[in-house]
Write an enzyme that holds these catalytic residues in place. Sequence first.
Site, PDB file in Angstrom:
ATOM      1  N   TRP A   1       5.678   7.529  -3.598  1.00 26.39           N
ATOM      2  CA  TRP A   1       6.779   7.542  -4.624  1.00 26.39           C
ATOM      3  C   TRP A   1       6.749   8.069  -6.052  1.00 26.39           C
ATOM      4  O   TRP A   1       7.697   8.343  -6.623  1.00 26.39           O
ATOM      5  CB  TRP A   1       6.766   5.725  -5.298  1.00 26.39           C
ATOM      6  CG  TRP A   1       6.607   4.729  -5.088  1.00 26.39           C
ATOM      7  CD1 TRP A   1       6.629   5.164  -3.606  1.00 26.39           C
ATOM      8  CD2 TRP A   1       7.141   3.000  -4.995  1.00 26.39           C
ATOM      9  NE1 TRP A   1       6.961   3.155  -2.774  1.00 26.39           N
ATOM     10  CE2 TRP A   1       7.067   2.177  -3.820  1.00 26.39           C
ATOM     11  CE3 TRP A   1       7.241   3.376  -6.020  1.00 26.39           C
ATOM     12  CZ2 TRP A   1       7.957   0.875  -4.068  1.00 26.39           C
ATOM     13  CZ3 TRP A   1       7.533   1.170  -7.054  1.00 26.39           C
ATOM     14  CH2 TRP A   1       8.005   0.370  -5.469  1.00 26.39           C
TER      15      TRP A   1
ATOM     16  N   GLU B   1       7.620  19.504 -17.253  1.00 31.43           N
ATOM     17  CA  GLU B   1       7.821  18.157 -17.310  1.00 31.43           C
ATOM     18  C   GLU B   1       6.770  18.140 -18.924  1.00 31.43           C
ATOM     19  O   GLU B   1       6.960  18.898 -19.156  1.00 31.43           O
ATOM     20  CB  GLU B   1       6.831  17.477 -16.984  1.00 31.43           C
ATOM     21  CG  GLU B   1       7.172  16.684 -15.236  1.00 31.43           C
ATOM     22  CD  GLU B   1       7.512  15.784 -14.458  1.00 31.43           C
ATOM     23  OE1 GLU B   1       6.353  14.813 -15.114  1.00 31.43           O
ATOM     24  OE2 GLU B   1       7.383  16.950 -13.272  1.00 31.43           O
TER      25      GLU B   1
ATOM     26  N   HIS C   1       2.073   2.681 -15.585  1.00 31.55           N
ATOM     27  CA  HIS C   1       1.791   4.480 -14.529  1.00 31.55           C
ATOM     28  C   HIS C   1       0.724   4.460 -14.160  1.00 31.55           C
ATOM     29  O   HIS C   1       1.268   4.742 -12.516  1.00 31.55           O
ATOM     30  CB  HIS C   1       3.026   5.004 -15.572  1.00 31.55           C
ATOM     31  CG  HIS C   1       3.490   6.464 -14.060  1.00 31.55           C
ATOM     32  ND1 HIS C   1       4.368   5.671 -13.173  1.00 31.55           N
ATOM     33  CD2 HIS C   1       3.011   7.754 -13.877  1.00 31.55           C
ATOM     34  CE1 HIS C   1       4.672   7.094 -12.551  1.00 31.55           C
ATOM     35  NE2 HIS C   1       4.242   8.565 -13.530  1.00 31.55           N
TER      36      HIS C   1
ATOM     37  N   ARG D   1      -3.231  11.727 -19.066  1.00 31.50           N
ATOM     38  CA  ARG D   1      -3.172  12.621 -18.020  1.00 31.50           C
ATOM     39  C   ARG D   1      -1.814  13.135 -18.390  1.00 31.50           C
ATOM     40  O   ARG D   1      -0.253  13.267 -18.651  1.00 31.50           O
ATOM     41  CB  ARG D   1      -2.963  12.200 -16.388  1.00 31.50           C
ATOM     42  CG  ARG D   1      -2.227  12.931 -15.835  1.00 31.50           C
ATOM     43  CD  ARG D   1      -1.522  11.648 -14.343  1.00 31.50           C
ATOM     44  NE  ARG D   1      -1.291  11.230 -14.420  1.00 31.50           N
ATOM     45  CZ  ARG D   1      -0.174  11.492 -13.823  1.00 31.50           C
ATOM     46  NH1 ARG D   1       0.462  12.041 -12.775  1.00 31.50           N
ATOM     47  NH2 ARG D   1       1.015  10.425 -14.103  1.00 31.50           N
TER      48      ARG D   1
HETATM   49  P1  FAD Z   1      -2.342   6.487  -3.235  1.00 36.03           P
HETATM   50  O1  FAD Z   1      -1.225   7.333  -3.462  1.00 36.03           O
HETATM   51  O2  FAD Z   1      -1.637   4.904  -4.346  1.00 36.03           O
HETATM   52  O3  FAD Z   1      -2.765   6.031  -2.162  1.00 36.03           O
HETATM   53  C1  FAD Z   1      -3.252   4.259  -1.731  1.00 36.03           C
HETATM   54  C2  FAD Z   1      -4.032   3.734  -0.796  1.00 36.03           C
HETATM   55  O4  FAD Z   1      -5.010   3.044  -0.674  1.00 36.03           O
HETATM   56  C3  FAD Z   1      -2.463   3.455  -0.425  1.00 36.03           C
HETATM   57  O5  FAD Z   1      -2.852   3.876   1.299  1.00 36.03           O
HETATM   58  C4  FAD Z   1      -2.686   1.615  -0.059  1.00 36.03           C
HETATM   59  O6  FAD Z   1      -2.017   1.121   0.719  1.00 36.03           O
HETATM   60  C5  FAD Z   1      -4.385   1.918   0.225  1.00 36.03           C
HETATM   61  N1  FAD Z   1      -5.313   0.324  -0.380  1.00 36.03           N
HETATM   62  C6  FAD Z   1      -5.542   0.208  -1.453  1.00 36.03           C
HETATM   63  N2  FAD Z   1      -6.106  -0.757  -2.015  1.00 36.03           N
HETATM   64  C7  FAD Z   1      -6.855  -1.096  -0.237  1.00 36.03           C
HETATM   65  C8  FAD Z   1      -7.275  -1.637   0.389  1.00 36.03           C
HETATM   66  N3  FAD Z   1      -7.801  -2.563  -0.806  1.00 36.03           N
HETATM   67  N4  FAD Z   1      -7.852  -1.345   1.382  1.00 36.03           N
HETATM   68  C9  FAD Z   1      -7.544  -0.524   2.457  1.00 36.03           C
HETATM   69  N5  FAD Z   1      -6.382   0.105   1.252  1.00 36.03           N
HETATM   70  C10 FAD Z   1      -6.553   0.271   0.671  1.00 36.03           C
HETATM   71  N6  FAD Z   1       1.407  11.899 -10.036  1.00 36.03           N
HETATM   72  C11 FAD Z   1       1.891  13.357 -10.036  1.00 36.03           C
HETATM   73  O7  FAD Z   1       1.265  14.371 -10.061  1.00 36.03           O
HETATM   74  N7  FAD Z   1       3.526  13.830  -9.935  1.00 36.03           N
HETATM   75  C12 FAD Z   1       4.436  13.153  -9.641  1.00 36.03           C
HETATM   76  O8  FAD Z   1       5.556  13.608  -9.752  1.00 36.03           O
HETATM   77  C13 FAD Z   1       4.298  11.829  -9.968  1.00 36.03           C
HETATM   78  N8  FAD Z   1       4.238  10.778 -10.219  1.00 36.03           N
HETATM   79  C14 FAD Z   1       5.071   9.523  -9.836  1.00 36.03           C
HETATM   80  C15 FAD Z   1       6.182   8.267  -9.469  1.00 36.03           C
HETATM   81  C16 FAD Z   1       5.058   7.327  -9.259  1.00 36.03           C
HETATM   82  C17 FAD Z   1       6.671   5.852  -9.481  1.00 36.03           C
HETATM   83  C18 FAD Z   1       4.178   6.892  -9.515  1.00 36.03           C
HETATM   84  C19 FAD Z   1       4.066   4.860  -9.448  1.00 36.03           C
HETATM   85  C20 FAD Z   1       3.070   7.300  -9.081  1.00 36.03           C
HETATM   86  C21 FAD Z   1       3.549   9.167  -9.750  1.00 36.03           C
HETATM   87  N9  FAD Z   1       2.203   9.886  -9.942  1.00 36.03           N
HETATM   88  C22 FAD Z   1       3.226  11.702  -9.563  1.00 36.03           C
HETATM   89  C23 FAD Z   1       1.322   9.102  -9.637  1.00 36.03           C
HETATM   90  C24 FAD Z   1       0.511   9.733  -8.292  1.00 36.03           C
HETATM   91  O9  FAD Z   1       1.536   9.408  -7.418  1.00 36.03           O
HETATM   92  C25 FAD Z   1      -0.789   9.090  -8.218  1.00 36.03           C
HETATM   93  O10 FAD Z   1      -1.622   9.610  -8.997  1.00 36.03           O
HETATM   94  C26 FAD Z   1      -1.110   9.277  -6.910  1.00 36.03           C
HETATM   95  O11 FAD Z   1      -0.383   9.584  -5.793  1.00 36.03           O
HETATM   96  C27 FAD Z   1      -2.320   8.830  -6.328  1.00 36.03           C
HETATM   97  O12 FAD Z   1      -2.708   9.158  -5.391  1.00 36.03           O
HETATM   98  P2  FAD Z   1      -3.890   8.489  -4.376  1.00 36.03           P
HETATM   99  O13 FAD Z   1      -4.202   9.084  -2.880  1.00 36.03           O
HETATM  100  O14 FAD Z   1      -4.954   8.681  -5.038  1.00 36.03           O
HETATM  101  O15 FAD Z   1      -4.037   6.629  -4.328  1.00 36.03           O
HETATM  102  C1  SIN Z   2       7.958  11.718 -12.686  1.00 34.50           C
HETATM  103  O1  SIN Z   2       7.785  12.056 -12.330  1.00 34.50           O
HETATM  104  O2  SIN Z   2       8.388  11.525 -14.204  1.00 34.50           O
HETATM  105  C2  SIN Z   2       5.848  10.789 -12.674  1.00 34.50           C
HETATM  106  C3  SIN Z   2       5.012  12.064 -12.964  1.00 34.50           C
HETATM  107  C4  SIN Z   2       4.180  12.287 -13.351  1.00 34.50           C
HETATM  108  O3  SIN Z   2       3.770  10.682 -12.799  1.00 34.50           O
HETATM  109  O4  SIN Z   2       2.983  12.610 -12.992  1.00 34.50           O
END
Ligand code: FAD
Ligand code: SIN
Length: 537
Positions: free
Chosen positions: A42, A115, A350, A385
């Site tokens: 997302w 940003e 967020h 952050r």
């Molecule tokens: P996630 O990508 O959330 O993946 C978590 C995974 O764990 C998923 O596959 C889920 O199904 C799995 N999971 C969870 N619990 C369990 C369980 N009990 N058993 C098995 N599987 C499980 N950050 C940026 O740096 N730049 C951006 O532009 C940005 N935009 C964003 C926009 C939105 C709308 C959001 C919501 C967040 C944004 N962020 C952004 C933050 C960033 O996307 C996240 O912090 C980052 O993607 C987290 O990655 P992750 O791999 O840690 O977790």
């Molecule tokens: C955004 O695109 O505004 C999200 C960026 C982020 O959470 O780092």
Amino acid sequence: MTADFLVIGAGIAGLSFAIRAAKHGSVLVLVKGGLFESNTAWAQGGIASVLPPGLCDEGDEVEKHVADTLDAGAGLCDEAVVRKIIEEGAATVDDLTGYGVEFDKQGDHFQLGKEGGHSARRILHARDTTGREIARALVETARNTPNLTILEHHCAVDLITTAKLGAVIDDRVLGAYVLNRKSGEVSVFHSDRVILATGGCGKVYLYTTNPDAATGDGVAMAWRAGATISNMEFIQFHPTCLYNPAAIGPEARSFLVSEAVRGEGGILIDHKGEDFTRKIDPRGSLAPRDIVARAIDRELKRTGAPCVYLDVTHKPKGFMKERFPYIYENLLKFGIDCETQPIPVVPAAHYQCGGVVTDVDGKTSVRGLYAIGEVACTGLHGANRLASNSLLEGNVIARRAIEQMVDFYSPDKAQESIPPIPEWEHGDTAEPDELVVIYHNWDEIRRLMWDYVSIVRTENRLRRAATRLRNLSKEVREFYWGHRVNADILELRNLVTVASLIVECAIRRKESRGLHYTLDHPDTADREKHDTVLRKF
Ligand code: FAD
Ligand code: SIN
């Protein structure tokens, strides 16, 4: 099931790790839903990185990105960690483009966005669906990687550790109990290297930008397994989530309008059309998120208005459609033409800045247990952050973790002293036919967190929240032990745990700093310049 590496989660952190780990042993990746149900998929704005000279904004350099990160983090970042992660930005870009991620370019150069809190253009992006593009490339690469198996619809229930089995040897992880959501069976997955990459906990709050999977499972499981947790009071609220009470459906209540829109000149205005953020910070709409979200909250309370507005009507016609096509089209679907009318926005939960405490190689306090990505607290984010630093962190720590494991990990010699792992006992518990109990408690937690533990806090409200959560925890625990488990019960149990940890951390912090703002202690206190650390045992 047995694997050399058991990875829980398939966002940027889990998949970046898994693809590399598969060169060194068998890898099992568990995902509780589908592969694109993650915060990663997302992400909109992009990934912050300082590129080699000639490829980045004139005058940008690692030290400036470090300084911006420290400034946003309000005195709580670990500077050594910040520097290590940011120095690896260019390597992350190489890694991701190597997997086939197509960032936007102008000629040979990456097109860089800006940003809040960044002093230079340094955000690589794929239009406004950067996360989807990263997820696509990582999933395709992972699917074609030998030695790597992905199991969708498999939800980790709990970690298995020697301490939980009552073994009198050093505590270490042995695997996890895992629910197959299709069959309803819970099985033991064996591995002495378990990697939590479960993302954040936005669903603890009523209004959030996060997808449904973000229920804080990793933090809750790590807590139950005895890992150290830190800084959970620092929940980041994104300032610009679409406000559209007339639209129906969860996507209308959680639709993010990227901060990159403000980076391209979008301005926050009040109902009279005034740029109210300038009165708070000279950086105005592009101040760090904690400052902007608080300014909006103050404005809403002061005026009684339901929302503020993000104005891009001054941008040339066609600009939004070209640079932010996903946002532009979705706003149109919700009945808003952003070329001619300001976008109504409100803040929403967020990002979780705290989490399972790790070093810069993803190591937690439990032997063999690693945490990477949003679930972890490495010291990069401190009390707030900096935008677009989290995708970067997820990939950097994943790469460091596998290098560290390959170089230093030695399997435990004392296999014989480990008792056998018991199979999961469903016992004679009834099917959870009273779903209303789950939904009621779920709603209650999310609403009370929104009402009592959001952008502006007070001691009174926090104590009220703590009391309610204690009762809810008891109810949920009884329900959990009295019924056959399913994903809803598991998530509810994790939500109540994570909510309680957030409140506990918030109560302990007797000052305002970064994302934690309390009317009872409105100033930042030197003596409080430390992490809030929670240990169960
Ligand atoms: P996630 O990508 O959330 O993946 C978590 C995974 O764990 C998923 O596959 C889920 O199904 C799995 N999971 C969870 N619990 C369990 C369980 N009990 N058993 C098995 N599987 C499980 N950050 C940026 O740096 N730049 C951006 O532009 C940005 N935009 C964003 C926009 C939105 C709308 C959001 C919501 C967040 C944004 N962020 C952004 C933050 C960033 O996307 C996240 O912090 C980052 O993607 C987290 O990655 P992750 O791999 O840690 O977790
Ligand atoms: C955004 O695109 O505004 C999200 C960026 C982020 O959470 O780092």
